[in-house]
Design a protein around this motif. Structure first.
Motif, short mmCIF file in Angstrom:
data_model
loop_
_atom_site.label_atom_id
_atom_site.label_comp_id
_atom_site.label_asym_id
_atom_site.label_seq_id
_atom_site.Cartn_x
_atom_site.Cartn_y
_atom_site.Cartn_z
N VAL A 180 0.81 -1.22 0.00
CA VAL A 180 0.00 0.00 0.00
C VAL A 180 0.85 1.27 0.00
O VAL A 180 0.33 2.37 -0.16
CB VAL A 180 -0.95 0.02 1.22
N THR A 181 2.14 1.11 0.18
CA THR A 181 3.02 2.29 0.15
C THR A 181 3.46 2.63 -1.27
O THR A 181 4.04 3.69 -1.50
CB THR A 181 4.27 2.06 1.02
N MET A 182 3.20 1.71 -2.22
CA MET A 182 3.58 1.97 -3.61
C MET A 182 2.63 2.98 -4.23
O MET A 182 1.43 3.00 -3.93
CB MET A 182 3.54 0.67 -4.42
N PRO A 183 3.12 3.84 -5.14
CA PRO A 183 2.24 4.81 -5.81
C PRO A 183 1.19 4.07 -6.65
O PRO A 183 1.49 3.06 -7.28
CB PRO A 183 3.20 5.60 -6.71
N SER A 184 -0.03 4.57 -6.64
CA SER A 184 -1.09 3.94 -7.43
C SER A 184 -0.98 4.35 -8.89
O SER A 184 -0.27 5.31 -9.23
CB SER A 184 -2.46 4.36 -6.89
N LYS A 185 -1.68 3.63 -9.75
CA LYS A 185 -1.70 3.97 -11.16
C LYS A 185 -2.48 5.26 -11.35
O LYS A 185 -3.49 5.49 -10.70
CB LYS A 185 -2.36 2.85 -11.97
N GLU A 186 -2.03 6.08 -12.27
CA GLU A 186 -2.70 7.34 -12.55
C GLU A 186 -3.79 7.11 -13.59
O GLU A 186 -3.55 6.60 -14.67
CB GLU A 186 -1.70 8.37 -13.08
N PHE A 187 -5.01 7.49 -13.23
CA PHE A 187 -6.13 7.36 -14.15
C PHE A 187 -6.52 8.76 -14.62
O PHE A 187 -6.89 9.62 -13.82
CB PHE A 187 -7.32 6.69 -13.48
N LYS A 188 -6.40 8.98 -15.93
CA LYS A 188 -6.74 10.29 -16.47
C LYS A 188 -8.24 10.37 -16.73
O LYS A 188 -8.82 9.48 -17.34
CB LYS A 188 -5.97 10.56 -17.76
N VAL A 189 -8.84 11.44 -16.27
CA VAL A 189 -10.26 11.66 -16.48
C VAL A 189 -10.44 12.51 -17.74
O VAL A 189 -9.77 13.54 -17.90
CB VAL A 189 -10.89 12.38 -15.27
#
Length: 339
Positions: free
Chosen positions: A95-104
């Protein structure tokens, strides 16, 4: 037979305990308890036993079957738990890893302008009319009072499909269809795509968007015409925006006018956007020509009205400071993200 059963039980339990997968545990079940399994094969010999021996052997056989079944079920349960534990360990999320970026996504500037203009006119009591992009020459030119020798009719300006069909050069044919099929009075806007045989450059595109408006009724005046457009301009560009009506000539309106607005960048003082003039041309308009009304079966002695048309790309370029129309169609996300 009793000895065989006891021996079978011990052998089976030892093998089942050593099973390292659910598949192997199932194979042991088939090996010992299946229709052709070893326990079944031994119990088939009960027919040769005496009446006194049969119940004793039968009891032992049931005990052996039950022991093997319990051992297999226990092995499967433990193996499933082990597999799940292994899977969870391998798929543990940090959970400390950066999440994937979802572009809106967002609206394209052309769509934004169409929606904004549409919303303004809907608030003024207009409805939306629509029509086909492949049109008849009659609806695109003849019914709109365009002379036979008008330059826009040339193949260098218009995409013809055949002698009678073409890609509409404006959304005005929607006005013709509306006047021919809708009851009076009429108060509509017609947004949509248009096509002209232009070579793409910074200010021209063979495909573009227009929004036209049409009002037809009894005793429609120039005052209502100017008031409607003034209200629209101020809603779109701001309350302080002023308009200027310059005489012009369009085949489908009489009198006709080009509508200029005070530059929304400099307020009319003069800047690069308005080329130092303080005014920006945004649309063409006028009172509907009597011939157009007659062509649609409307008596010009009883009814009149006004019409206007604006290029959506031009409005977008002016409002957002875009200097090349091609940017609106190249779908470069780096460009579109600005809006």
């Amino acid at each position: 037979m009793q000895e065989k059963l006891i021996e079978l039980k011990e052998t089976a339990l030892a093998e089942i305990v050593s099973a390292d997968s659910i598949e192997k545990a199932e194979n042991y079940r088939i090996k010992y308890l299946g229709k052709k399994g070893e326990l079944t094969a031994i119990l088939k010999g009960m027919g040769k036993l005496s009446a006194e021996e049969r119940p004793v052997v039968g009891k032992i056989g049931n005990e052996v079957r039950e022991a093997i079944e319990n051992a297999i079920n226990t092995a499967k349960t433990e193996l499933k738990a082990a597999e799940m534990a292994k899977k969870l360990a391998e798929e543990t999320i940090d959970v400390t890893m950066p999440s994937k970026e979802f572009k809106v996504g967002k609206k394209h500037p052309i769509t934004k302008i169409i929606d904004e203009v549409t919303e303004i006119f809907l608030g003024m009591g207009f409805s939306i009319a629509d029509g086909p992009e492949v049109e008849t020459v009659r609806n695109n030119f003849d019914a709109l009072n365009a002379p036979k020798d008008h330059p826009s009719r040339d193949m260098t300006d218009t995409f013809y499909i055949n002698d009678d069909l073409l890609l509409r050069t404006q959304t005005s044919p929607v006005q013709i269809r509306t006047m021919e099929h809708e009851e009076l009075p009429i108060k509509v806007i017609a947004p949509g795509r248009c096509f002209r045989s232009d070579s793409p450059d910074a200010t021209h595109s063979p495909m573009f968007h227009q929004i036209e408006l049409l009002v037809v009724g009894k005793d429609i005046t120039m005052t209502e015409f100017k008031g409607t457009l003034n209200t629209f301009v101020q809603k779109l560009f701001g309350d302080s925006t002023k308009t200027k009506f310059r005489p012009h000539n369009f085949p489908f309106t009489e009198p006709s006018a080009e509508i200029d607005v005070t530059c929304f960048k400099c307020g009319g003082k003069g800047c690069p956007v308005c080329k130092g003039e303080g005014w920006i041309e945004i649309l063409g308009a006028g009172m509907v020509h009597p011939n157009v009304l007659r062509n649609c079966g409307i008596d010009p002695d009883v009814y009149n009205g006004f019409a206007a048309g604006m290029g959506v790309e031009r409005l977008a370029m002016l409002k957002y400071g875009i200097d090349d129309i091609r940017l609106l169609f190249e779908n470069d996300v780096r460009f579109l993200d600005q809006f």
